[in-house]
Scaffold this active site. Sequence first.
Site, short mmCIF file in Angstrom:
data_model
loop_
_atom_site.label_atom_id
_atom_site.label_comp_id
_atom_site.label_asym_id
_atom_site.label_seq_id
_atom_site.Cartn_x
_atom_site.Cartn_y
_atom_site.Cartn_z
N GLY A 10 30.70 40.53 40.12
CA GLY A 10 29.52 40.82 40.94
C GLY A 10 28.89 39.56 41.50
O GLY A 10 29.37 38.44 41.28
N PHE A 11 27.81 39.76 42.20
CA PHE A 11 27.11 38.64 42.85
C PHE A 11 26.60 37.63 41.80
O PHE A 11 27.04 36.47 41.77
CB PHE A 11 25.96 39.22 43.69
CG PHE A 11 24.93 38.25 44.14
CD1 PHE A 11 25.29 37.07 44.77
CD2 PHE A 11 23.57 38.50 43.93
CE1 PHE A 11 24.32 36.16 45.20
CE2 PHE A 11 22.60 37.61 44.34
CZ PHE A 11 22.97 36.44 44.98
N ASP A 31 35.05 43.48 34.19
CA ASP A 31 34.46 44.17 35.33
C ASP A 31 35.32 45.38 35.68
O ASP A 31 36.54 45.35 35.50
CB ASP A 31 34.40 43.22 36.54
CG ASP A 31 33.29 43.58 37.51
OD1 ASP A 31 32.36 42.77 37.66
OD2 ASP A 31 33.35 44.68 38.13
N ASN A 32 34.68 46.44 36.19
CA ASN A 32 35.46 47.62 36.62
C ASN A 32 35.63 47.65 38.14
O ASN A 32 36.21 48.60 38.67
CB ASN A 32 34.80 48.91 36.14
CG ASN A 32 33.43 49.13 36.77
OD1 ASN A 32 32.94 48.27 37.52
ND2 ASN A 32 32.80 50.24 36.46
N THR A 35 31.19 47.99 41.84
CA THR A 35 30.37 47.34 42.88
C THR A 35 30.71 45.86 43.02
O THR A 35 30.22 45.19 43.91
CB THR A 35 28.85 47.50 42.58
OG1 THR A 35 28.58 46.93 41.30
CG2 THR A 35 28.43 48.94 42.59
N ALA A 119 21.07 40.79 30.87
CA ALA A 119 20.49 40.66 32.20
C ALA A 119 19.60 41.88 32.43
O ALA A 119 20.08 42.97 32.72
CB ALA A 119 21.60 40.61 33.25
N TYR A 150 17.89 53.44 36.81
CA TYR A 150 18.06 51.99 36.62
C TYR A 150 16.94 51.44 35.73
O TYR A 150 17.21 50.79 34.72
CB TYR A 150 18.04 51.30 37.98
CG TYR A 150 18.36 49.83 37.94
CD1 TYR A 150 19.66 49.38 37.70
CD2 TYR A 150 17.37 48.87 38.16
CE1 TYR A 150 19.96 48.02 37.68
CE2 TYR A 150 17.67 47.52 38.15
CZ TYR A 150 18.96 47.09 37.92
OH TYR A 150 19.26 45.75 37.90
N ARG A 191 20.73 46.21 50.09
CA ARG A 191 19.49 45.50 49.77
C ARG A 191 18.97 44.77 51.00
O ARG A 191 19.68 44.54 51.97
CB ARG A 191 19.68 44.59 48.56
CG ARG A 191 19.44 45.40 47.31
CD ARG A 191 19.59 44.60 46.06
NE ARG A 191 20.99 44.33 45.81
CZ ARG A 191 21.42 43.83 44.67
NH1 ARG A 191 20.57 43.56 43.71
NH2 ARG A 191 22.70 43.61 44.49
#
Length: 322
Positions: A10-11, A31-32, A35, A119, A150, A191
């Site tokens: 991810g980012f 990671d999957n 995203t 996180a 979330y 975003r």
Amino acid sequence: MRVILTGAAGFLGSHLAERLLRDGHTVVGMDNLLTGARENVRLLQTYPAFQFVHHDVEDPWPDLGPVDAVLHFASPASPNPRSPLGYPNLPIRTMRANAWGTYHGLETARRYGARFLLASTSEVYGDPEVHPQPEDYWGHVNPVGERAVYDEAKRFAEAMTMAYHRKHGLDVRIVRIFNTYGPRMRMDDGRVIPNFIVQALRGEPLTIYGQGEQTRSFCYVDDLIEGIVRLFTLDAAPFPVNIGNPQEYTILALARLVNELTGNAGGLRFEPAMYTEGDPKRRRPDITRARNLLDWEPQVPLPAGLQRTIEDFRTRLARAAG
Ligand code: UDP
């Protein structure tokens, strides 16, 4: 150190992985790719001390051997229901990544006596009634609202992290991450900064959801990673710590800045608000704790960080077109 980092594609995960690898650590990135981006994995695989594990954090974890730390960054994170990658469109996956993913991460840390870093997010404060938000504010979240999948999942993850600390004496860290931007953000995650930059580079009007009077405080990714690394390496009590940039902008001011920096003549387009209720009206971190505990504060002002991000997006858009 040998660490497991979830969400490494991810980012934020990819930036953190790269920083840890540069600091001499061995990183097992899980990671999957739901995203996250394969491109980020390819970049990390240029480091010999990186190992990629294609696995969904919500499923029981394979035994990856002894580790010194587990850092849990895997989760969808965009609140935009207009993007297929937004968590409102991945509601159960989002809850499972933060509930089961946190559980499996904590169990792995416990097995090897490792440190655990969660996180977390400014979204634990919901649509805040206290401004700016200090860590001892308990938040204002609607448990059945559109953002709950979330917000409540992260609140649950924090509670579970503290349960392992209290019950098992696990060495834990909780970082509450405020809006962060920078190179490698997905261009399509919905975003506000990726949307605005892509629209501006295409000469289109920037889409303002609502009146644009809502505020956010944007932290450049390198600043955020520096704060997280300091928290991670510190020997201290498991406070939650806000990491973010306290410089607050309205979405309208952000849009004007992006148009100015890109020379976009496309103007603005006003669209309906993202949510009927619950979109935070104001958000800004109180970073007193990070200043005192970590001797940390952000160094990169928004215009400079945006400039670097715009360059990255320009390059990636050109590559995608060519
Ligand atoms: N937003 C906007 N235009 C866009 C995308 C987002 O005006 O194209 C608004 C959104 O409604 C929210 C703010 O920008 O009020 C920040 O949204 P983002 O999705 O970046 O994350 P959030 O801070 O809400 O978690």
